[in-house]
Design an enzyme around this catalytic site. Sequence first.
Site, PDB file in Angstrom:
ATOM      1  CG  ASP A 193      -2.312  -3.032  -6.316  1.00 35.45           C
ATOM      2  OD1 ASP A 193      -2.327  -4.092  -5.652  1.00 35.45           O
ATOM      3  OD2 ASP A 193      -1.284  -2.342  -6.442  1.00 35.45           O
ATOM      4  N   GLY A 219      -8.517  -6.500  -8.210  1.00 34.76           N
ATOM      5  CA  GLY A 219      -8.457  -7.905  -8.613  1.00 34.76           C
ATOM      6  C   GLY A 219      -7.186  -8.568  -8.144  1.00 34.76           C
ATOM      7  CG  HIS A 239      11.424  -6.443  -7.402  1.00 30.52           C
ATOM      8  ND1 HIS A 239      12.268  -5.576  -6.754  1.00 30.52           N
ATOM      9  CD2 HIS A 239      10.161  -6.109  -6.986  1.00 30.52           C
ATOM     10  CE1 HIS A 239      11.571  -4.756  -5.978  1.00 30.52           C
ATOM     11  NE2 HIS A 239      10.299  -5.057  -6.100  1.00 30.52           N
TER      12      HIS A 239
END
Length: 329
Positions: A193, A219, A239
Amino acid sequence: MQMVQFIINFWTSRAVYVVAKLGLADLLKSGPKTADELAQATDTHAPSLFRVLRALASIGIFNKDSDDRFALTPLSETLVTDAPGSMRWFLVSELGQEHYPAWGNFMHSVKTGEIAFDNFFGMDVWEYFSKHPEDAAVFNNSMSANTAAVNEAITSLYDFSQFNKVVDVGGGHGGLITSIVQKNPRVRGVLFDAPQVIEGAHSKLENAGVADRCDAVAGDFFKAVPEGGDAYIMKWIIHDWEDEKAIAILKNCRKHLGPNGRLIIVDCVVPENDEPDFSKTFDLNMMVMTGGKERTKREFEELLAAAGLKLLRVIPTDLPPSIVEAQPA
């Protein structure tokens, strides 16, 4: 009266936001209290707080006795901060904080196709969170609290033991990857993350006892994702993005997948009918907040194909999201 109920729902949602933000359910864990006692503990105006509690008691969110003392009900117990599956921070995030002014700008999205949040704040929600760490913490807490039931559904319905290494792309504080490696002792995990998110994840992996089998890597998934995984999973990530950006993320995962590798998306799948479904209104939240969307099965097939992937199956759960499984085309 049915139409009037939609107006009342708006008023009610704001009242629930107030009591969740104030942490009233936590104060009532020890037993019933009067509005005066609750007001003193929360530095609020007692007569006004009484009116809020009276309204919510009338619809079952609290109980009010003959002495005007308020107590928890099964509904308000979901607002206790440390309750399993607590809804407190999710309510605070979705009904207030940055969501509330963005939804006030909803008409902008409908008229222009642009993101209401970005237009109102002059930046996207991710930049906003980087500049407002307190709001970001509420959002991350809301995701973490809501994730336990979903993680249980995912790990119960999908066999992760077939993989050596699972990479959780955009995995937040590691709730899902923790569940996966805990239930599958031979699987190694990678939590991936943004740097500011990973910073808060290390202690959670340590506390869960999985830090020795789960690496935390920071990252940007638009640029690259960690290599070496034979499964890449994303929960409530795709989404968030319109098709072009979603395809970019998927392509970065596809680069590292062998012929038998798997790409797993956990998102709502919109049914192609006119029946009520959570996904259809949640889709509006994506329009307002991120510019993303909830997708039908057919839209997932097209999205995956554009990234060099083939949809294998959709596994429904008892909760809003489904498990979308794909492999290299």
